[in-house]
Design a protein around this motif. Sequence first.
Motif: not given
Length: 191
Positions: A99-108, A135-144, A178-183
């Motif tokens: 639940d706490e991570e969902v709140l953080v993700i939604n805020n981002y 935040p974990i942002l998507l980089q070019k090298k993640c696209l594959a 935004l790909r996800g988050i570090w927690s």
Amino acid sequence: MNKIALVLVTFIFLTSCSKSLSKDEVEKYTIQGKEIAEATAKKLGSNLVEKMKDGGVTEAVPFCNTKAIPLTEEMSEKFNVSIKRTSHLLRNTDNRPNDEEVLVINNYRDLMSKGKGLKPVVELDKAGSPHFYAPILLQKKCLACHGEIGVDVTKKSDSIIESHYPKDLATGFKEGDLRGIWSITFISAVE
Ligand code: HEC
């Protein structure tokens, strides 16, 4: 209310207020959290690059499937914390957010939709442990493996991903999304 009761109430009020992090503590956990997240990203990334060199996505996806979580756990032990990567669009359902991570993700997500920058967050979680989010942002090298199917993710890669993760939601990302988050939980900090 008599005087003793008033003193007692004031004392309880003050001690309960002290159950938040000081400015120095927030700064300390922000620095440590960033270092741990970076080191873990590097660990996962360097292993991934090697597997990609060996045999492209065909080799790398099964590798991530069996090694991403154990490698993250290895780093958790090294730093004496609990490290998790989670997302609103999951590949591995074992990485499901609480639940706490969902709140953080939604805020981002909200900040991002308003074009604002995303910063790490440090706060006490429900259990009273200092907790770092970033935040974990998507980089070019993640696209594959996380980009658009048929454009960045080949049909062949998509079928490999699908065979390991039939419920995969983690494609269709663009660079900078935004790909996800570090927690990260600082377990040892709890008395
Ligand atoms: C070779 C393919 C591949 C590449 C390249 C790749 N990933 Fe992944 N990613 C995966 C797989 C497979 C998983 C599921 C791992 C598991 O089972 O825990 C995953 C899981 C994740 C997760 C955990 C949340 C979830 O959905 O399960 C995050 C966050 C993530 N990737 C971000 C990234 C980022 C950021 C990059 C680029 C720096 C990247 N990935 C590059 C294949 C890849």
